[in-house]
Design a protein around this motif. Structure first.
Motif, PDB file in Angstrom:
ATOM      1  N   GLY A 220       0.791  -1.238   0.000  1.00 48.06           N
ATOM      2  CA  GLY A 220       0.000   0.000   0.000  1.00 48.06           C
ATOM      3  C   GLY A 220       0.816   1.276   0.000  1.00 48.06           C
ATOM      4  N   ALA A 221       2.137   1.178   0.145  1.00 48.41           N
ATOM      5  CA  ALA A 221       2.957   2.403   0.153  1.00 48.41           C
ATOM      6  C   ALA A 221       2.872   3.085  -1.204  1.00 48.41           C
ATOM      7  CB  ALA A 221       4.404   2.060   0.491  1.00 48.41           C
ATOM      8  N   ARG A 222       2.765   4.418  -1.184  1.00 42.31           N
ATOM      9  CA  ARG A 222       2.697   5.172  -2.444  1.00 42.31           C
ATOM     10  C   ARG A 222       4.031   5.849  -2.760  1.00 42.31           C
ATOM     11  NH1 ARG A 222      -0.353   3.004  -5.294  1.00 42.31           N
ATOM     12  NH2 ARG A 222       0.119   4.737  -6.691  1.00 42.31           N
ATOM     13  N   LYS A 223       4.775   6.168  -1.695  1.00 38.78           N
ATOM     14  CA  LYS A 223       6.053   6.855  -1.918  1.00 38.78           C
ATOM     15  C   LYS A 223       7.180   6.167  -1.137  1.00 38.78           C
ATOM     16  CE  LYS A 223       5.792  11.402  -3.008  1.00 38.78           C
ATOM     17  NZ  LYS A 223       5.727  12.847  -2.670  1.00 38.78           N
ATOM     18  N   PRO A 224       7.531   4.956  -1.582  1.00 41.84           N
ATOM     19  CA  PRO A 224       8.647   4.267  -0.924  1.00 41.84           C
ATOM     20  C   PRO A 224       9.973   4.866  -1.378  1.00 41.84           C
ATOM     21  CG  PRO A 224       7.792   2.942  -2.725  1.00 41.84           C
ATOM     22  CD  PRO A 224       6.953   4.188  -2.689  1.00 41.84           C
ATOM     23  N   LEU A 225      10.920   4.912  -0.466  1.00 39.48           N
ATOM     24  CA  LEU A 225      12.254   5.436  -0.781  1.00 39.48           C
ATOM     25  C   LEU A 225      13.278   4.357  -0.424  1.00 39.48           C
ATOM     26  CD1 LEU A 225      14.186   7.899  -1.407  1.00 39.48           C
ATOM     27  CD2 LEU A 225      14.060   8.421   1.043  1.00 39.48           C
ATOM     28  N   LEU A 226      14.153   4.028  -1.371  1.00 37.95           N
ATOM     29  CA  LEU A 226      15.204   3.055  -1.074  1.00 37.95           C
ATOM     30  C   LEU A 226      16.379   3.759  -0.409  1.00 37.95           C
ATOM     31  CD1 LEU A 226      15.443   0.831  -4.315  1.00 37.95           C
ATOM     32  CD2 LEU A 226      13.770   0.736  -2.448  1.00 37.95           C
ATOM     33  N   ALA A 284      11.493  13.152   4.207  1.00 42.51           N
ATOM     34  CA  ALA A 284      10.230  13.589   4.812  1.00 42.51           C
ATOM     35  C   ALA A 284       9.033  13.311   3.904  1.00 42.51           C
ATOM     36  CB  ALA A 284      10.303  15.079   5.125  1.00 42.51           C
ATOM     37  N   GLU A 285       9.260  13.257   2.611  1.00 39.04           N
ATOM     38  CA  GLU A 285       8.143  13.018   1.679  1.00 39.04           C
ATOM     39  C   GLU A 285       7.785  11.552   1.514  1.00 39.04           C
ATOM     40  OE1 GLU A 285       7.977  14.818  -2.126  1.00 39.04           O
ATOM     41  OE2 GLU A 285       9.357  16.410  -1.492  1.00 39.04           O
ATOM     42  N   ALA A 286       8.655  10.663   1.971  1.00 39.53           N
ATOM     43  CA  ALA A 286       8.428   9.232   1.761  1.00 39.53           C
ATOM     44  C   ALA A 286       7.429   8.690   2.777  1.00 39.53           C
ATOM     45  CB  ALA A 286       9.753   8.487   1.893  1.00 39.53           C
ATOM     46  N   ASP A 287       6.633   7.688   2.360  1.00 45.79           N
ATOM     47  CA  ASP A 287       5.747   7.046   3.338  1.00 45.79           C
ATOM     48  C   ASP A 287       6.266   5.672   3.754  1.00 45.79           C
ATOM     49  OD1 ASP A 287       5.184   5.637   1.031  1.00 45.79           O
ATOM     50  OD2 ASP A 287       3.029   6.055   1.022  1.00 45.79           O
ATOM     51  N   LEU A 288       7.370   5.240   3.151  1.00 41.80           N
ATOM     52  CA  LEU A 288       7.993   3.955   3.522  1.00 41.80           C
ATOM     53  C   LEU A 288       9.477   4.045   3.192  1.00 41.80           C
ATOM     54  CD1 LEU A 288       7.878   0.823   4.157  1.00 41.80           C
ATOM     55  CD2 LEU A 288       7.563   0.496   1.696  1.00 41.80           C
ATOM     56  N   LEU A 289      10.329   3.570   4.082  1.00 36.12           N
ATOM     57  CA  LEU A 289      11.762   3.500   3.805  1.00 36.12           C
ATOM     58  C   LEU A 289      12.136   2.028   3.653  1.00 36.12           C
ATOM     59  CD1 LEU A 289      13.006   6.120   6.447  1.00 36.12           C
ATOM     60  CD2 LEU A 289      12.360   6.505   4.059  1.00 36.12           C
ATOM     61  N   VAL A 290      12.855   1.744   2.569  1.00 33.66           N
ATOM     62  CA  VAL A 290      13.286   0.364   2.321  1.00 33.66           C
ATOM     63  C   VAL A 290      14.813   0.350   2.305  1.00 33.66           C
ATOM     64  CG1 VAL A 290      13.208  -1.608   0.731  1.00 33.66           C
ATOM     65  CG2 VAL A 290      11.217  -0.078   0.935  1.00 33.66           C
ATOM     66  N   GLY A 291      15.416  -0.127   3.382  1.00 33.23           N
ATOM     67  CA  GLY A 291      16.867  -0.312   3.372  1.00 33.23           C
ATOM     68  C   GLY A 291      17.206  -1.454   2.430  1.00 33.23           C
TER      69      GLY A 291
END
Ligand SMILES: Cc1ncc(C[n+]2csc(CCOP(=O)(O)OP(=O)(O)O)c2C)c(N)n1
Length: 568
Positions: A220-226, A284-291
């Motif tokens: 469901g994440a819309r703005k994931p950031l790696l 700050a704009e991301a809704d999920l962080l993916v390491g």
């Protein structure tokens, strides 16, 4: 194992031949070190017979750092050797660097003869205990289990998380002739020539652990950031990350050590992640962080203040006391990226806006400078001249902040840096290790052309390892050392001022780097402005040997650059 350990088949191989043969079968192309009179001499002779160059360094830590850099670039273990006692004491910083940077390093040390029964106190240290906290494994070679011991050492060093291992080789054992009747004999005589173990960049699919825990966090994440870290630097990893970014429109940040996994020029590149200030606007704009291969050893030791959930996809599980991972998917990066791609929909990111934010953040790293040369301009001018061709190694210090932000990297390990340990005196020996791999026709070379390596270092850092300039001269390496010459330990100077303490212990004094370089046989250039620097770089890039460029900088911009990256 191949019989190349002993070129002359009329002679019996020695135990040292077996050790070197096993290292060579694991893809080792060079052995670095400072010898003593015992087993190191047998090992150097065996390396000569096996066609593996022994590279004399000025210090044992220099040897370990050069070997570490080779391990990072090639994916195969790096090797250094030392004498007993002082040699082991002196290698510690380089081994610590490999430990905290997760680099596969084999450290071979001499020891007092076991027959002495511990009678002699001279130079006696407990090497295994000294190296214990910074090595994954330690063993003493005995004549009956040489190959087995080496195989276990190499397996241990190259198993994720990778790291240094220690092999003790007693002087009285190394020179013994090897007889096939010993247990290792078959292994030596039944020669397949096959490499033992796989180089790290070929290691493949591991089982997915805990996908069920990851799905509800990611779904469901819309703005994931790696956030790509040191555990995702194989070429295969870079391809898989690029594929996920492209198919889902996801931006990726990189840690210092992961620079180049996503090139700075890639439309999905979102800047450098440090757990400082510079990344905050985009995070700050991301809704999920993916390491992705993220290891908290790389992050500034500050509280984790981000509120979005974070998961990690990495070849090993990491400590979650610093970064509160909601779930960890332990698998190889390509498998992990495929899994994440299946769970995520195409993102809502505006990649052009990400790029604009990134460009603005970089701008902040370049405060207005006075008439003199500033560190960030040195990096921009040098990168314009060399980044497309040269690999870069960066030292610890104030110059590092502009270097890591402004020097573009285009491939994994395009930027070599000590991040977990952040040790001074890293850049030059690391550049030497990398340049040896780039040298045309070098054994174990990974490129068939002669590519320069740039070492960016403060004057304090270069003073720690300046003896390695002579190593670069002896090896005729295209290493371009740019020294940010300001006569000070600038990073510590800034911290001292921030705390309003009186100035103490940060002034180095002036060094005439050109005279020092020339006295060692390197080419030397001095640059006090941008046009001098451009001319110096042009000559250095043409020169088929090492050059030192003394960049006479005004350290006045460092504090603003540091604030832009770290926030204080
Ligand atoms: C081996 C080691 N000793 C001390 C430090 C702490 N330290 C970090 S940066 C720095 C100053 C570096 O000075 P210099 O090399 O001149 O670089 P500059 O800060 O001037 O860019 C010091 C002492 C360290 N990181 N590593």
């Amino acid at each position: 194992m191949a019989l190349h350990g002993c070129r002359n088949r009329h002679l019996m191989p020695t135990i040292a031949d077996l050790i070197v043969g096993a290292l060579r079968d694991a893809g080792v192309g060079f052995i670095f070190g400072m010898p003593g009179g015992g087993s190191s001499l047998d090992l150097m002779a065996a390396a000569g017979r096996a066609g593996i160059p022994f590279v004399l360094t000025a210090t044992e830590t220099g040897a370990a750092l050069a070997a570490l850099a080779q391990a990072e670039v090639s994916g195969r273990p790096g090797v250094c050797l030392t004498t007993l006692g002082p040699g082991v004491a002196s290698v510690v910083n380089g081994v610590a660097c490999a430990w905290l940077d997760r680099a596969p390093l084999v450290v071979v040390t001499d020891s007092q003869p076991s027959a002495s029964g511990g009678r002699y106190a001279h130079q006696r240290l407990d090497h295994a205990a000294l190296l214990g906290p910074i090595t994954k494994w330690s063993a003493t070679i005995c004549a009956d289990a040489v190959v087995d011991t080496l195989h276990r050492a190499i397996d241990c060093a190259t198993t994720e998380p990778r790291g240094p291992v220690h092999i003790e080789c007693p002087g009285e054992v190394a020179g013994l002739e090897y007889h096939a009747s010993r247990r290792d004999g078959e292994d030596f005589e039944v020669s397949t020539g096959a490499a033992h173990g796989q180089p790290a960049h070929l290691v493949d699919t591991a089982p997915l652990r805990d996908p069920d825990a990851v799905i509800p966090v990611v779904d469901g994440a819309r703005k994931p950031l790696l956030i790509v870290g040191l555990g995702a630097r194989r070429p295969l990893d870079a391809e898989a990350i690029a594929a996920l970014c492209a198919s889902h429109g996801i931006p990726a940040m990189v840690t210092y050590k992961a620079k180049g996994v996503i090139a700075d020029t890639d439309p999905h590149f979102a800047g450098v992640f440090t757990n400082g200030a510079i990344e905050r606007a985009i995070v700050a704009e991301a809704d999920l962080l993916v390491g992705v291969g993220l290891d908290p050893v790389e992050l500034l030791p500050r509280p984790w203040t981000f509120n979005q959930p974070i998961v990690n996809v990495a070849p090993w599980a990491v400590d979650d006391r610093h970064v509160p991972f909601a779930a960890q998917l332990v698998t190889d990066v390509p498998t992990g990226m495929e899994f994440i791609a299946r769970v995520l929909a195409r993102s809502d990111w505006d990649l052009d806006a990400v790029r604009r934010t990134c460009v603005a953040a970089r701008q902040n790293v370049c405060p207005p400078a006075g008439p003199r040369l500033s560190a960030h301009r040195v990096i921009q001018v040098a990168a314009d001249a060399a980044a497309a061709r040269a690999r870069v190694a960066v030292d610890a210090g104030a110059h590092m902040f502009a270097a890591t932000m402004l020097w573009p990297a285009f491939e994994p390990n395009g930027m070599l840096i000590s991040n977990g340990l952040s040790t001074m005196g890293f850049a030059l020996p690391a550049a030497i290790g990398a340049a040896l791999l780039e040298r045309e026709g070098a054994p174990g070379a990974i490129h068939d052309h002669d590519r320069p390596v740039v070492a960016l270092t403060g004057d304090g850092g270069l003073l720690i390892c300046a003896g390695e300039l002579l190593t670069a001269v002896r090896e005729r390496l295209r290493v371009i050392t740019i020294v940010f010459s300001d006569g000070r330990l600038s990073l510590i100077d800034i911290k001292q001022r921030q705390r309003r303490l009186p100035e103490c212990g940060v002034e180095l004094g002036a060094v005439d780097w050109c005279r020092m370089a020339e006295s060692l046989g390197a080419a030397a250039e001095r640059a006090a402005d941008e046009s001098e620097l451009q001319r110096a770089l042009a000559r250095a890039l043409e020169y088929r040997g090492p050059t030192v460029i003394e960049a006479r900088i005004d350290p006045g911009t460092y504090a603003d650059t540091l604030r832009a990256v770290r926030g204080n």
